[in-house]
Scaffold this motif. Structure first.
Motif, short mmCIF file in Angstrom:
data_model
loop_
_atom_site.label_atom_id
_atom_site.label_comp_id
_atom_site.label_asym_id
_atom_site.label_seq_id
_atom_site.Cartn_x
_atom_site.Cartn_y
_atom_site.Cartn_z
N GLN A 106 -11.23 2.92 3.63
CA GLN A 106 -9.87 2.82 4.12
C GLN A 106 -8.90 3.29 3.04
OE1 GLN A 106 -8.62 -1.03 5.34
NE2 GLN A 106 -6.58 -0.32 5.92
N PHE A 145 -17.52 4.64 4.96
CA PHE A 145 -16.23 4.40 5.61
C PHE A 145 -15.30 3.84 4.56
CE2 PHE A 145 -13.02 1.68 7.36
CZ PHE A 145 -12.54 2.38 8.44
N GLY A 186 -9.78 6.64 6.49
CA GLY A 186 -8.88 6.34 7.58
C GLY A 186 -7.73 5.43 7.24
N TYR A 187 -6.83 5.42 8.18
CA TYR A 187 -5.64 4.59 8.06
C TYR A 187 -5.22 4.26 9.49
CZ TYR A 187 -1.09 3.10 6.28
OH TYR A 187 0.01 2.38 5.94
N PRO A 188 -4.83 3.03 9.75
CA PRO A 188 -4.55 2.68 11.15
C PRO A 188 -3.27 3.31 11.68
CG PRO A 188 -4.09 0.82 9.67
CD PRO A 188 -4.73 1.89 8.84
N PRO A 194 -11.45 4.93 13.85
CA PRO A 194 -11.92 4.34 12.59
C PRO A 194 -12.58 2.98 12.75
CG PRO A 194 -9.51 4.44 12.66
CD PRO A 194 -10.01 5.26 13.81
N GLN A 244 -6.05 -4.25 10.90
CA GLN A 244 -6.90 -3.51 9.96
C GLN A 244 -6.65 -4.04 8.55
OE1 GLN A 244 -4.87 -1.87 12.18
NE2 GLN A 244 -6.26 -0.76 13.53
N GLU A 271 -4.93 3.98 1.53
CA GLU A 271 -3.70 3.18 1.52
C GLU A 271 -2.56 3.88 2.26
OE1 GLU A 271 -4.91 4.79 -1.01
OE2 GLU A 271 -3.38 5.45 -2.44
N SER A 272 -2.80 5.11 2.67
CA SER A 272 -1.80 5.82 3.48
C SER A 272 -2.49 7.08 4.01
CB SER A 272 -0.58 6.22 2.65
OG SER A 272 -0.93 7.23 1.72
N PHE A 276 -11.21 -2.96 10.45
CA PHE A 276 -11.70 -1.95 9.51
C PHE A 276 -12.72 -2.53 8.54
CE2 PHE A 276 -8.36 1.72 9.22
CZ PHE A 276 -8.53 1.96 10.57
N ASP A 305 0.84 -1.21 0.00
CA ASP A 305 0.00 0.00 0.00
C ASP A 305 0.87 1.26 0.00
OD1 ASP A 305 -2.28 -1.47 -0.08
OD2 ASP A 305 -2.92 -1.09 1.97
N MET A 306 1.23 1.71 1.20
CA MET A 306 1.90 3.01 1.28
C MET A 306 3.24 3.03 0.55
SD MET A 306 3.26 5.16 4.53
CE MET A 306 1.76 5.60 5.36
#
Lengths: 342, 349
Positions: B52, B50, B26-28, B36, A160, B54-55, A173, A127-128
């Protein structure tokens, strides 16, 4: 290579391990970690560094394998390690490899093979940190390995969902509930194949599963000895995140391969090879097991109805019967049969 | 209504839904993930979205341009990643609410309570000359109440509003009376809501002509001047105080106990608690500084808000500082000791 000097940057000699009894006895990931019982990612770290050997620098971007391995003044790492930002496994690998290259070029340190391994979890890598990994795989002058340990959730922060979480899985999530029975409707990213297809100059990309430990270690060795940036995507069952008895970690890894959910393949200098049980599946020597056997062992799929299981099965069937390269590239074969007008 | 025993993060989430939250991105990151997680369970049930990201960079850019009431939440490392996006929101004058449950830093730091993001929250919204409006609750009830205020301010000023909490506030449970749900009447004539018959709406923070960008900046600065009317603060036992403690958020909670103990011991101490950190209650601090003999600032940082207090006090009285950081939380006896030191300093003078 941008100079003759670089062409002589030393690479390690790491012979393939011929069987589990021939594996090195030395451990460089030892006691002192705080991973969960049955943690497959801890095994991944252990096998990764066992295969690489002591002349290795390990970089870990934020994730459970960083946090659980370096908290409260203790660490299992015998080799040097460095923590990096969550999305930076690619950049940190390039920076470190470039640093070693410069030091060797200037004669400030001995010219010798030093492995640079940068690991990331699925939220950090797939992801990031995806853009950083992509850039790292373009910098072909630098020798390093990026290993993505994929436990299909952000396991460090309370499970999550991520881009690697499989369809329908319950996470904090993506809860199941009256409004949405299936919350997480995204299909898992095909990260390794994406990176292999998208970076033609990258000489080695592989998927691995630690349930097949010798295969795993040999892929790590190939990645480190071939030269340039390389990428390995490891499939890691996670008892906490997937909600199953910790004794089943190894079995779930095997089941993911045997059901065809996790194909084992490597792309070496543009040559794609399925290996292990995945090769046997592709060649018809191994019958794919139903995904039900895999899904229903895990609490995260406990809400699945028969229809959900059928849907999941159909998607996996597609991977093996409809994809241009079964289990690897999700293009329809129609493209190949396309006949341009005369 | 009976108070419900509620966790700080969840109280903010529920209050946001009741304030008309339509979408959350959101992002954890610990220690805010319960927020979240609560919305993942509850927002879809109420018809909201809602999603999620990716960053954190993605999350802040997902709220960009949203005409509905939107919120994101994070902690220090994620708040850093959001800075560029916040600058875009400020520049384009797009409202949103961002919750930062501060944790120990710098770097990955740890997940324990801290107040080290004060500079980042109050001094600028990312790059450029923009500002966030910043609210700092000290209890779960106030976090709940200020969440609604945050949405209202965001709409009123078309500017992102930050709720600056900390790991302790996010994680602790207290009795809370939740506000009744509202369906806010909002003017979103600026929002890009799809093709219609009117002129095309444009959301941008790009002005290549310096004159135009200066004009945009003047408008923003004028807005921040107007926002001075939103200043909130609270005074406690200040009437005859010699020592004024200035603290916000959870630090103020600790300081209040210390002030009470100082009073028990005969030291005339009082407390100034800024509730809005931007706009900062400078006038209130200045007035108090004119009446007391010394000011003590206490924060869970190496000293950030103390700079605003010194600016406000403007040399009227000595301003001392006491901070714990890295996730260490000061205790009432520590603050009491500092109050006593401050009191003896003025006695000796």
């Amino acid at each position: 290579m941008d100079s003759p000097e670089l062409a002589t940057m030393p690479l390690p000699v790491l012979e393939p391990i011929k069987g589990v009894k021939k594996a090195p006895l030395e451990e460089y990931f030892t006691s002192g970690h705080r991973t969960c019982q049955g943690c497959e990612s801890a095994l991944v770290m252990k096998l990764m560094i066992k295969a690489a050997g002591p002349r290795t620098v390990v970089l870990g971007s934020t994730g459970c394998m960083y946090v659980a391995n370096t908290t409260y003044y203790s660490t299992p790492w015998v080799v040097p390690w460095m923590h990096t930002q969550l999305g930076s496994s690619g950049s940190a690998a390039v920076g470190t490899a470039a640093g070693y290259r410069a030091l060797m070029r200037k004669g400030k340190i001995k010219k010798e093979p030093i492995n640079v391994i940068s690991f990331c979890g699925d939220i950090g890598g797939a992801d990031m940190g995806l853009s950083a990994i992509s850039a790292a795989l373009q910098h072909v002058d630098y020798n390093h390995l990026i290993l993505l340990y994929d436990n299909e959730s952000a396991a460090n922060t309370d499970i999550q969902a991520t881009g690697s979480t499989p369809y329908g899985a319950v996470t904090t999530f993506s809860p199941t509930g009256p409004a949405k029975r299936i919350f997480h409707t995204r299909w898992k990213k095909n990260t390794a194949a994406m990176l292999a297809a998208g970076h033609p100059e990258c000489r080695y990309v592989a998927t691995v599963c630690a349930s097949y430990a010798v295969d795993f270690m040999n892929r790590v060795r190939r990645a480190l000895t071939i030269g340039g940036p390389t990428f390995i995507h490891s499939f890691d069952p996670c008892p906490k995140g997937w909600d199953y008895d910790p004794m089943l970690s190894h079995e779930l890894g095997e089941l993911a391969v045997l059901t065809g959910i996790w194909p084992l393949f490597e792309v070496e200098d543009h040559t794609l090879r399925l290996y292990g049980k995945s090769k046997a599946i592709a060649e018809g020597r191994q019958k794919r097991l139903p995904v039900r056997d895999y899904l229903l062992k895990q609490g995260r799929f406990a809400h699945f109805t028969e229809d959900d299981i059928d849907y999941f099965q159909a998607k996996i069937d597609d991977m093996w019967t409809q994809w241009l390269i079964p289990g690897v590239l999700p293009f329809a074969a129609e493209v190949l049969n396309d006949t341009p007008p005369a | 209504m009976m108070p419900a025993f509620t966790k700080g993060n969840e109280a903010i989430a529920e209050s946001a839904i009741r304030a008309g939250l339509r979408a959350y991105f959101g992002y954890p990151v610990t220690p805010q993930s319960e927020l979240p997680e609560y919305l993942a369970r509850r927002l879809p049930e109420r018809g909201g979205v809602f999603l999620q990201a990716e960053s954190e960079i993605a999350a802040i850019n997902m709220v960009y341009g949203a005409g509905a009431r939107v919120m994101i939440s994070t902690s220090g490392p994620g708040f850093s990643l959001m800075q560029e996006g916040l600058s875009y929101l400020v520049g384009a004058e797009v409202p949103c609410v961002v919750v930062d449950m501060m944790r120990g830093g710098p770097g990955l730091g740890n997940i324990a309570p801290a107040q080290g993001d004060y500079f980042q929250a109050t001094k600028s919204a990312g790059h450029g000359d923009g500002r966030l409006l910043v609210l700092a609750p000290w209890s779960v009830q106030e976090a709940c109440d200020l969440t609604r205020v945050a949405f209202d301010l965001a709409d009123r000023y078309r500017n992102p509003v930050a709720i600056l909490g900390d790991g302790l506030l996010g994680q602790m449970m207290e009795p809370v009376v939740l506000p009744a749900p509202v369906e806010p009447a909002r003017d979103v004539a600026w929002a890009t809501t799809g093709a219609g018959s009117g002129p095309a709406r444009v959301i941008t923070s790009l002005d290549l002509e310096p004159e135009a960008l200066e004009a945009r900046n003047r408008r923003l600065q004028e807005k921040y001047r107007r926002a001075q009317q939103e200043v909130r603060w609270e005074g406690y036992r200040l009437d005859d105080a010699d020592v004024a403690v200035v603290a916000y958020g959870i630090s103020a909670r600790i300081a209040r106990t210390a002030v009470d103990r100082a009073r028990d011991e005969g030291v005339a101490a009082g407390l100034v608690r800024p509730i809005t950190l931007f706009p900062f209650p400078s006038q209130a601090v200045r007035d108090v500084a004119s009446r007391v003999r010394i000011v003590l600032v206490t924060e869970l940082s190496a000293g950030q808000m103390v700079e605003d207090v010194r600016l406000a006090a403007d040399g009227r009285v000595p301003v001392r500082f006491y901070g714990r950081f890295g996730g260490m939380v000061s205790t009432p006896p520590e603050i009491l000791d500092q109050i006593e030191q401050a009191a003896s300093e003025v006695r000796a003078a």
